[in-house]
Design a protein around this motif. Structure first.
Motif, PDB file in Angstrom:
ATOM      1  N   ASN A  37       0.804  -1.226   0.000  1.00  0.00           N
ATOM      2  CA  ASN A  37       0.000   0.000   0.000  1.00  0.00           C
ATOM      3  C   ASN A  37       0.834   1.273   0.000  1.00  0.00           C
ATOM      4  OD1 ASN A  37      -2.561  -1.350   0.130  1.00  0.00           O
ATOM      5  ND2 ASN A  37      -2.109  -1.840   2.267  1.00  0.00           N
ATOM      6  N   ALA A  38       2.153   1.140  -0.086  1.00  0.00           N
ATOM      7  CA  ALA A  38       3.022   2.317   0.021  1.00  0.00           C
ATOM      8  C   ALA A  38       2.781   3.331  -1.094  1.00  0.00           C
ATOM      9  CB  ALA A  38       4.484   1.883   0.041  1.00  0.00           C
ATOM     10  N   ALA A  39       2.722   2.877  -2.332  1.00  0.00           N
ATOM     11  CA  ALA A  39       2.612   3.811  -3.461  1.00  0.00           C
ATOM     12  C   ALA A  39       1.321   4.619  -3.397  1.00  0.00           C
ATOM     13  CB  ALA A  39       2.709   3.052  -4.781  1.00  0.00           C
ATOM     14  N   ASP A  40       0.201   3.951  -3.127  1.00  0.00           N
ATOM     15  CA  ASP A  40      -1.070   4.670  -3.047  1.00  0.00           C
ATOM     16  C   ASP A  40      -1.100   5.625  -1.862  1.00  0.00           C
ATOM     17  OD1 ASP A  40      -2.070   3.414  -5.302  1.00  0.00           O
ATOM     18  OD2 ASP A  40      -3.138   1.863  -4.175  1.00  0.00           O
ATOM     19  N   SER A  41      -0.424   5.254  -0.782  1.00  0.00           N
ATOM     20  CA  SER A  41      -0.485   6.052   0.441  1.00  0.00           C
ATOM     21  C   SER A  41       0.313   7.339   0.350  1.00  0.00           C
ATOM     22  CB  SER A  41       0.019   5.223   1.624  1.00  0.00           C
ATOM     23  OG  SER A  41      -0.794   4.075   1.815  1.00  0.00           O
ATOM     24  N   LEU A  42       1.316   7.402  -0.526  1.00  0.00           N
ATOM     25  CA  LEU A  42       2.140   8.606  -0.610  1.00  0.00           C
ATOM     26  C   LEU A  42       1.308   9.852  -0.879  1.00  0.00           C
ATOM     27  CD1 LEU A  42       5.093   9.698  -0.578  1.00  0.00           C
ATOM     28  CD2 LEU A  42       5.054   9.466  -3.074  1.00  0.00           C
ATOM     29  N   ASP A  60      -2.970  11.923   9.210  1.00  0.00           N
ATOM     30  CA  ASP A  60      -3.101  12.612  10.490  1.00  0.00           C
ATOM     31  C   ASP A  60      -1.872  12.280  11.326  1.00  0.00           C
ATOM     32  OD1 ASP A  60      -4.066  14.086  12.578  1.00  0.00           O
ATOM     33  OD2 ASP A  60      -5.435  12.532  13.312  1.00  0.00           O
ATOM     34  N   GLY A  61      -0.789  13.028  11.107  1.00  0.00           N
ATOM     35  CA  GLY A  61       0.464  12.760  11.789  1.00  0.00           C
ATOM     36  C   GLY A  61       1.505  12.188  10.846  1.00  0.00           C
ATOM     37  N   LYS A  62       2.615  11.749  11.421  1.00  0.00           N
ATOM     38  CA  LYS A  62       3.718  11.196  10.633  1.00  0.00           C
ATOM     39  C   LYS A  62       3.248   9.959   9.898  1.00  0.00           C
ATOM     40  CE  LYS A  62       7.821  10.649   9.056  1.00  0.00           C
ATOM     41  NZ  LYS A  62       7.247  10.050   7.855  1.00  0.00           N
ATOM     42  N   LEU A  63       3.415   9.962   8.567  1.00  0.00           N
ATOM     43  CA  LEU A  63       2.900   8.885   7.729  1.00  0.00           C
ATOM     44  C   LEU A  63       3.923   7.761   7.632  1.00  0.00           C
ATOM     45  CD1 LEU A  63       0.612   7.869   5.928  1.00  0.00           C
ATOM     46  CD2 LEU A  63       1.655   9.112   4.015  1.00  0.00           C
ATOM     47  N   LEU A  64       3.516   6.573   8.083  1.00  0.00           N
ATOM     48  CA  LEU A  64       4.376   5.400   8.071  1.00  0.00           C
ATOM     49  C   LEU A  64       3.644   4.233   7.431  1.00  0.00           C
ATOM     50  CD1 LEU A  64       5.616   5.450  11.793  1.00  0.00           C
ATOM     51  CD2 LEU A  64       6.797   6.416   9.813  1.00  0.00           C
ATOM     52  N   VAL A  65       4.409   3.328   6.848  1.00  0.00           N
ATOM     53  CA  VAL A  65       3.893   2.036   6.402  1.00  0.00           C
ATOM     54  C   VAL A  65       4.495   0.967   7.305  1.00  0.00           C
ATOM     55  CG1 VAL A  65       3.820   0.347   4.533  1.00  0.00           C
ATOM     56  CG2 VAL A  65       3.628   2.792   4.015  1.00  0.00           C
ATOM     57  N   GLN A  66       3.644   0.152   7.912  1.00  0.00           N
ATOM     58  CA  GLN A  66       4.161  -0.972   8.696  1.00  0.00           C
ATOM     59  C   GLN A  66       4.343  -2.148   7.748  1.00  0.00           C
ATOM     60  OE1 GLN A  66       2.172  -1.953  12.361  1.00  0.00           O
ATOM     61  NE2 GLN A  66       3.806  -3.374  12.948  1.00  0.00           N
ATOM     62  N   VAL A  67       5.590  -2.502   7.532  1.00  0.00           N
ATOM     63  CA  VAL A  67       5.948  -3.530   6.556  1.00  0.00           C
ATOM     64  C   VAL A  67       5.945  -4.911   7.183  1.00  0.00           C
ATOM     65  CG1 VAL A  67       7.745  -4.283   4.950  1.00  0.00           C
ATOM     66  CG2 VAL A  67       7.280  -1.846   5.237  1.00  0.00           C
ATOM     67  N   SER A  68       6.312  -5.006   8.456  1.00  0.00           N
ATOM     68  CA  SER A  68       6.333  -6.288   9.161  1.00  0.00           C
ATOM     69  C   SER A  68       6.101  -6.037  10.641  1.00  0.00           C
ATOM     70  CB  SER A  68       7.663  -7.004   8.934  1.00  0.00           C
ATOM     71  OG  SER A  68       8.742  -6.323   9.560  1.00  0.00           O
ATOM     72  N   PRO A  69       5.841  -7.085  11.425  1.00  0.00           N
ATOM     73  CA  PRO A  69       5.547  -6.876  12.846  1.00  0.00           C
ATOM     74  C   PRO A  69       6.751  -6.330  13.603  1.00  0.00           C
ATOM     75  CG  PRO A  69       4.800  -9.051  12.123  1.00  0.00           C
ATOM     76  CD  PRO A  69       5.631  -8.501  11.017  1.00  0.00           C
ATOM     77  N   GLU A  70       6.468  -5.591  14.652  1.00  0.00           N
ATOM     78  CA  GLU A  70       7.542  -5.149  15.529  1.00  0.00           C
ATOM     79  C   GLU A  70       8.181  -6.360  16.219  1.00  0.00           C
ATOM     80  OE1 GLU A  70       6.711  -2.096  18.301  1.00  0.00           O
ATOM     81  OE2 GLU A  70       5.773  -0.743  16.843  1.00  0.00           O
ATOM     82  N   PRO A  71       9.478  -6.309  16.470  1.00  0.00           N
ATOM     83  CA  PRO A  71      10.116  -7.434  17.172  1.00  0.00           C
ATOM     84  C   PRO A  71       9.663  -7.516  18.614  1.00  0.00           C
ATOM     85  CG  PRO A  71      11.662  -5.614  16.911  1.00  0.00           C
ATOM     86  CD  PRO A  71      10.431  -5.253  16.125  1.00  0.00           C
ATOM     87  N   GLN A  72       9.685  -8.731  19.155  1.00  0.00           N
ATOM     88  CA  GLN A  72       9.362  -8.913  20.564  1.00  0.00           C
ATOM     89  C   GLN A  72      10.469  -8.307  21.411  1.00  0.00           C
ATOM     90  OE1 GLN A  72       6.490 -10.344  21.800  1.00  0.00           O
ATOM     91  NE2 GLN A  72       5.847 -10.307  19.633  1.00  0.00           N
ATOM     92  N   ALA A  73      10.085  -7.716  22.530  1.00  0.00           N
ATOM     93  CA  ALA A  73      11.075  -7.121  23.424  1.00  0.00           C
ATOM     94  C   ALA A  73      12.027  -8.182  23.950  1.00  0.00           C
ATOM     95  CB  ALA A  73      10.373  -6.418  24.578  1.00  0.00           C
ATOM     96  N   LYS A  74      13.300  -7.847  24.031  1.00  0.00           N
ATOM     97  CA  LYS A  74      14.285  -8.777  24.558  1.00  0.00           C
ATOM     98  C   LYS A  74      14.122  -8.913  26.064  1.00  0.00           C
ATOM     99  CE  LYS A  74      17.837  -7.856  21.050  1.00  0.00           C
ATOM    100  NZ  LYS A  74      19.231  -7.415  20.825  1.00  0.00           N
ATOM    101  N   THR A  75      14.305 -10.112  26.549  1.00  0.00           N
ATOM    102  CA  THR A  75      14.203 -10.363  27.982  1.00  0.00           C
ATOM    103  C   THR A  75      15.586 -10.630  28.563  1.00  0.00           C
ATOM    104  OG1 THR A  75      13.768 -12.705  27.576  1.00  0.00           O
ATOM    105  CG2 THR A  75      11.872 -11.248  27.762  1.00  0.00           C
TER     106      THR A  75
END
Length: 342
Positions: free
Chosen positions: A313-318, A327-342
């Motif tokens: 969806n990046a091209a259409d979203s630009l 509404d705010g800083k425009l980002l594309v989430q490409v993959s999940p955030e990593p799990q926090a390190k323990t």
């Protein structure tokens, strides 16, 4: 993980970015050489300057060549590494990212991101990313607002403008923001506590400036250009400063970009008008971080992010940047955030 999706520039856009200007392709990932790191993109930043990079107009970086991946800022997580400096799970910012699932980067072109005690990862793409750094140097280094001065910020509800406006308020200035629509203007007044907000879509900007800034303007943090810039520029006081951050109103147009019609005002009012690009300030990055990080930790800066899911969806979203649909800083989430390190 052997295939990398990338958005490739197929032709120079004419006006707004349209279907066919870019193509999402799959390419094999190269094997890592010694000192290289494989980074999985988590967030891709979409910025107005991307439209400039697609064109052949005079610009501060070489344009993206036809057939090459679109460049862009990313936050990524290390998936594989042949570098002693980085290991899988590290969260990094490649100096040269792309609109892609993965980036292969040499170790000297990566920066590890620090944990900010619960601040979201997206902060490193907004208030602590290039947008925050841009706001910091534009306002603090060029604008230099002083207590009691009048500061006007165009695109004040945007990622850069909202931080710049708050920085001016923290210096004791009286700040008026210009934005599009009642909701964005309400956020400027009620959320950011600016001294005034002008809805350029529904009111005359010049008349509103006369009402809110009857004694003129000392600092104009300029993001838009065109008629809005003209209205503010024509009301600038002697020894005023104008950090010229962007001219987004003209990015979808070809040819020269018009400036203020009364150029003599720069001389007669002894104005400082300075264009700047955040890349110019990278040698001083630590200076901005030392200023911004405490403000984020103390909750003294507010920001918004607008996250679109999926690289596809990046091209259409630009184009949201140019319609005001974000509404705010425009980002594309490409993959999940990593799990926090323990």
């Amino acid at each position: 993980m052997s295939v990398n999706r990338q958005w490739v520039l197929r032709r120079r856009p004419q006006g707004a970015v349209a279907r066919g200007d870019l193509e999402l392709v799959e390419r094999p990932l190269p094997a890592l050489a010694d000192g290289e790191v494989l980074c999985r993109t988590v967030y891709l930043s979409l910025d107005p300057t991307h439209r400039i990079w697609m064109s052949e107009r005079d610009q501060y970086m070489p344009p993206v060549e036809i057939g090459q991946p679109m460049r862009g800022g990313v936050i990524a997580v290390v998936e594989d590494s042949r570098s002693a400096a980085f290991r899988p799970g590290d969260i990094v910012r490649p100096h040269a990212g792309a609109w892609a699932d993965y980036t292969v980067a040499p170790e000297n072109m990566l920066r590890r991101l620090e944990n900010l005690d619960g601040a979201p990862l997206t902060a490193w793409m907004s208030v602590l990313g290039n947008t925050g750094v841009t706001a910091w140097f534009g306002m603090m280094d060029i604008g230099q607002p002083k207590p009691g001065e009048i500061v006007v910020v165009s695109a004040a509800a945007g990622a850069v403008g909202s931080v710049a406006a708050q920085l001016a308020k923290l210096q004791g200035a009286r700040v008026v923001g210009i934005a599009g629509g009642p909701a964005k203007c309400a956020w400027l007044r009620d959320g950011l506590k600016l001294d005034g907000a002008i809805d350029y879509r529904n009111e005359d900007v010049g008349a509103a400036l006369d009402r809110l800034c009857p004694d003129g303007v000392d600092v104009n943090f300029e993001n838009v250009g065109g008629a809005i810039m003209e209205a503010v520029f024509s009301r600038m006081n002697s020894f005023g400063r104008m950090p010229l951050c962007g001219l987004i109103s003209a990015y979808n147009q070809d040819g020269p970009v018009p400036g203020p019609s009364d150029f003599s005002r720069i001389l007669m009012r002894r104005l400082t008008v300075k264009g700047f690009i955040v890349l110019d300030y990278f040698p001083r990055l630590r200076e901005a971080m030392d200023g911004l990080i405490p403000l984020v930790r103390e909750g003294r800066l507010k920001w918004k992010t607008h996250v679109v899911p999926g690289l596809e969806n990046a091209a259409d979203s630009l184009n949201l940047l140019f319609s005001g649909g974000n509404d705010g800083k425009l980002l594309v989430q490409v993959s999940p955030e990593p799990q926090a390190k323990t």
